[in-house]
Design a protein around this motif. Sequence first.
Motif, PDB file in Angstrom:
ATOM      1  N   PRO A  76       0.796  -1.240   0.000  1.00  0.00           N
ATOM      2  CA  PRO A  76       0.000   0.000   0.000  1.00  0.00           C
ATOM      3  C   PRO A  76       0.822   1.280   0.000  1.00  0.00           C
ATOM      4  O   PRO A  76       0.305   2.342  -0.338  1.00  0.00           O
ATOM      5  CB  PRO A  76      -0.841  -0.115   1.277  1.00  0.00           C
ATOM      6  N   LEU A  77       2.105   1.190   0.372  1.00  0.00           N
ATOM      7  CA  LEU A  77       2.964   2.380   0.376  1.00  0.00           C
ATOM      8  C   LEU A  77       4.039   2.312  -0.703  1.00  0.00           C
ATOM      9  O   LEU A  77       4.973   3.120  -0.706  1.00  0.00           O
ATOM     10  CB  LEU A  77       3.614   2.565   1.756  1.00  0.00           C
ATOM     11  N   ALA A  78       3.927   1.371  -1.624  1.00  0.00           N
ATOM     12  CA  ALA A  78       4.918   1.233  -2.693  1.00  0.00           C
ATOM     13  C   ALA A  78       4.987   2.521  -3.503  1.00  0.00           C
ATOM     14  O   ALA A  78       3.967   3.150  -3.805  1.00  0.00           O
ATOM     15  CB  ALA A  78       4.554   0.060  -3.598  1.00  0.00           C
ATOM     16  N   GLY A  79       6.216   2.914  -3.825  1.00  0.00           N
ATOM     17  CA  GLY A  79       6.430   4.135  -4.582  1.00  0.00           C
ATOM     18  C   GLY A  79       6.598   5.372  -3.723  1.00  0.00           C
ATOM     19  O   GLY A  79       6.912   6.453  -4.238  1.00  0.00           O
ATOM     20  N   LEU A  80       6.409   5.237  -2.405  1.00  0.00           N
ATOM     21  CA  LEU A  80       6.548   6.370  -1.492  1.00  0.00           C
ATOM     22  C   LEU A  80       7.871   6.269  -0.740  1.00  0.00           C
ATOM     23  O   LEU A  80       8.343   5.179  -0.414  1.00  0.00           O
ATOM     24  CB  LEU A  80       5.392   6.403  -0.482  1.00  0.00           C
ATOM     25  N   THR A  81       8.457   7.420  -0.445  1.00  0.00           N
ATOM     26  CA  THR A  81       9.724   7.462   0.285  1.00  0.00           C
ATOM     27  C   THR A  81       9.493   7.808   1.745  1.00  0.00           C
ATOM     28  O   THR A  81       8.533   8.516   2.095  1.00  0.00           O
ATOM     29  CB  THR A  81      10.680   8.477  -0.357  1.00  0.00           C
ATOM     30  N   LEU A  82      10.400   7.335   2.602  1.00  0.00           N
ATOM     31  CA  LEU A  82      10.224   7.412   4.052  1.00  0.00           C
ATOM     32  C   LEU A  82      11.466   7.998   4.719  1.00  0.00           C
ATOM     33  O   LEU A  82      12.578   7.509   4.527  1.00  0.00           O
ATOM     34  CB  LEU A  82       9.968   5.999   4.609  1.00  0.00           C
ATOM     35  N   ALA A  83      11.260   9.042   5.524  1.00  0.00           N
ATOM     36  CA  ALA A  83      12.309   9.601   6.374  1.00  0.00           C
ATOM     37  C   ALA A  83      11.973   9.259   7.820  1.00  0.00           C
ATOM     38  O   ALA A  83      10.813   9.357   8.235  1.00  0.00           O
ATOM     39  CB  ALA A  83      12.381  11.119   6.196  1.00  0.00           C
TER      40      ALA A  83
END
Length: 398
Positions: free
Chosen positions: A25-32
């Motif tokens: 569900p969070l594929a393609g999103l970047t995480l800090a």
Amino acid sequence: MLFDDPFRCFVPYPQAPVKHAPTGPLAGLTLAVKDLYDVKGYPTGAGSPLVLAQSGIKAKTAPVVKALLEAGARFVGKTHTDELAFSLNGKNAHFGSPINPAAPERITGGSSSGSAAAVAGRLADIGLGSDTGGSVRAPASYCGLFGIRPSHGRISLKRTWPLADSFDTAGWFARDGEVFARVGEVLLGVDKVSLPLTPRLLLADDLFAQAVPEAETILRNVVQRIVPQLGEPETVKAVRDLDSLYWAFRWLQGREAWAADGALIERLAMPLGPGVAERFAFSKAISDADHAKGEAVRKAFRTRLSKLLGQDGVLILPTVPDIAPLVSAPEDQLDDFRNRALRLLCLGGLSGFPQVSVPVARREGAPLGLSLLGPKGSDKSLIAFATRFERAARVRIA
């Protein structure tokens, strides 16, 4: 992984591979990730040179970070935090301060400063922070983001540097409501309380009066813009004695902060930055009588707020009293503003109820957020309503 960091968001650790799921569900999103959470292959510094020096490289990843990675989010770095997470300003005497991309002459807010700046500066889609006394909600308002302090205990804080156990929560930032809600679907599980599609809205008149007059006017106008779609809020007095809540929060948080970090501070003779040193000195001196008084105030307030909200009510209040202070403001002015902000922010901490700061306005070119506080356990439905609220607030009245 990021190499270009124009907003000084990221701790410059040597890069290590961090696996994430290729789909989800969070594929393609970047995480800090705020540098309070363990990430395998990295140290955890908690904004302190001495904590960093004794950290070592972590062999395991905190469950909340792991959940985001397994949902497909791609890790792009660990972000700066205020020292030991005990500040609201976003300034760190040892490692410097991130730049607020939404208002570069103003502070980011803290202690989740780097995560907020990374998201506002489009260097990450999701910024994982933590909120004990406002460390997600204040930066969200200052940087023009969605930010949440979830119900206390809703998300695991295992392998996370603590500050105050009965207040610490894991929160996050996003630029838009759709991404914000997707993260909630991954982290929150099933709501214990499900708000109706259009909750019973309560405007905290006494808390709006805590904002500076210009900000109060702007935020009240925002509320009027949502009326055609979401209904007229009922005006209420949310608290009996705001000063007593402020002091209860400070006594309880301070006692727990000293329990978490005091022994380390004294053993290492830890040099603490401005503001942080004074807060830990205050925390060390809190008496048993004041702590007991704080517990009694917290219990009474939780009961009052629970009755006010029931299972269908949402309280509308300013997140903080105004736009972010200037970076150039002297330390005493920043401390004064922090104490004013805590009078609004302490409600979420003392109650343990979920609160979302929604980006709805600007003043003097800088962002200004409005908060929605719901019943404990209503986090996902509160997020869903917050995204509707933000869309309704965009509509201009002719």
